[in-house]
Motif scaffolding. Sequence first.
Motif, PDB file in Angstrom:
ATOM      1  N   GLU A   1      -4.251   5.188   7.750  1.00 40.99           N
ATOM      2  CA  GLU A   1      -4.650   5.255   6.586  1.00 40.99           C
ATOM      3  C   GLU A   1      -4.008   4.288   5.848  1.00 40.99           C
ATOM      4  O   GLU A   1      -2.331   5.443   5.174  1.00 40.99           O
ATOM      5  N   THR A   2      -4.332   3.494   4.608  1.00 34.61           N
ATOM      6  CA  THR A   2      -3.340   2.909   3.851  1.00 34.61           C
ATOM      7  C   THR A   2      -4.334   3.011   2.213  1.00 34.61           C
ATOM      8  O   THR A   2      -5.649   3.071   2.615  1.00 34.61           O
ATOM      9  N   ARG A   3      -3.374   3.188   1.103  1.00 39.48           N
ATOM     10  CA  ARG A   3      -4.041   3.110  -0.119  1.00 39.48           C
ATOM     11  C   ARG A   3      -3.359   2.283  -0.976  1.00 39.48           C
ATOM     12  O   ARG A   3      -2.928   1.824  -1.766  1.00 39.48           O
ATOM     13  N   PRO A   4      -4.213   0.067   0.086  1.00 37.43           N
ATOM     14  CA  PRO A   4      -3.132  -0.707  -0.982  1.00 37.43           C
ATOM     15  C   PRO A   4      -4.066  -0.719  -2.640  1.00 37.43           C
ATOM     16  O   PRO A   4      -4.630  -0.278  -2.996  1.00 37.43           O
ATOM     17  N   VAL A   5      -2.655  -1.110  -3.255  1.00 37.18           N
ATOM     18  CA  VAL A   5      -2.288  -1.367  -5.023  1.00 37.18           C
ATOM     19  C   VAL A   5      -2.453  -2.274  -5.275  1.00 37.18           C
ATOM     20  O   VAL A   5      -2.029  -3.032  -6.496  1.00 37.18           O
TER      21      VAL A   5
ATOM     22  N   TRP B   1       3.497   0.846   2.838  1.00 37.40           N
ATOM     23  CA  TRP B   1       3.346   0.412   3.815  1.00 37.40           C
ATOM     24  C   TRP B   1       3.195  -1.085   3.239  1.00 37.40           C
ATOM     25  O   TRP B   1       2.808  -2.049   2.435  1.00 37.40           O
TER      26      TRP B   1
ATOM     27  N   ALA C   1       1.085  -1.585  -0.341  1.00 36.58           N
ATOM     28  CA  ALA C   1       0.535  -0.061  -0.569  1.00 36.58           C
ATOM     29  C   ALA C   1       1.017   0.937   0.036  1.00 36.58           C
ATOM     30  O   ALA C   1       1.966   1.587   0.830  1.00 36.58           O
ATOM     31  N   ILE C   2       0.807   2.406  -0.494  1.00 37.89           N
ATOM     32  CA  ILE C   2       1.232   3.918  -0.246  1.00 37.89           C
ATOM     33  C   ILE C   2       0.487   4.522   0.788  1.00 37.89           C
ATOM     34  O   ILE C   2      -0.370   4.267   1.510  1.00 37.89           O
ATOM     35  N   ASP C   3       0.857   5.580   0.948  1.00 37.37           N
ATOM     36  CA  ASP C   3       0.520   6.118   2.353  1.00 37.37           C
ATOM     37  C   ASP C   3       0.408   8.015   1.348  1.00 37.37           C
ATOM     38  O   ASP C   3       0.476   8.327   0.763  1.00 37.37           O
TER      39      ASP C   3
ATOM     40  N   ILE D   1      -4.517   0.271   8.953  1.00 33.21           N
ATOM     41  CA  ILE D   1      -3.240  -0.346   9.808  1.00 33.21           C
ATOM     42  C   ILE D   1      -3.212   0.944  11.692  1.00 33.21           C
ATOM     43  O   ILE D   1      -3.180   1.991  11.568  1.00 33.21           O
TER      44      ILE D   1
END
Lengths: 102, 102
Positions: free
Chosen positions: B87-91, A48, A38-40, B5
């Motif tokens: 907070e994350t942006r899972p890719v 992450w 994941a990006i932040d 997370i």
Amino acid sequence: MYGLIGKMRAARGQRDAVMDVLRETTGALPGCLSYVIAIDPVDADAIWVTEVWTDQASHKASLQLPEVQAAIAKARPFIAGFEFQVETRPVGGFGLPTAEPG
Amino acid sequence: MYGLIGKMRAARGQRDAVMDVLRETTGALPGCLSYVIAIDPVDADAIWVTEVWTDQASHKASLQLPEVQAAIAKARPFIAGFEFQVETRPVGGFGLPTAEPG
């Protein structure tokens, strides 16, 4: 189960290069139940990674696999450092192939 | 995708009570791709929760579901606080139902 939660920092502007290596590598490694990259949204060079393995031995063994060794070598020049890493013991939840939901 | 997370701290000795509520609740909530509950091997009252949702709206909507509201009410007396949340942006990665592996 064995878990890892980590935050890695790419060299300035190299986040996508690191992500590309991670995505190429995280296929069905033995014992790997989940590996989320994941990006932040508020930290442009941060990545992450949250991992769930059947056990710690599977994770350790994965680091010796030729494809993982190659990925580490390929990504290393683009990585500035590791800021955070914690080991966990996942016990359940939703979305893991072997987890009991409750 | 939208990720969270977090590290939550149970009231002293109440970790298992919180875990029980979490495990009872984390079924197939709409938009939830992964919800992993883990203990911390070196911090007896800590609970790590890593979540992946299709989008932020799904996560937000889940907090209004009656079963989630009931779980929050049930767990609250056993929770001392939240120590960490990002907070994350899972890719992508491995193990997510809708993730592209690379």
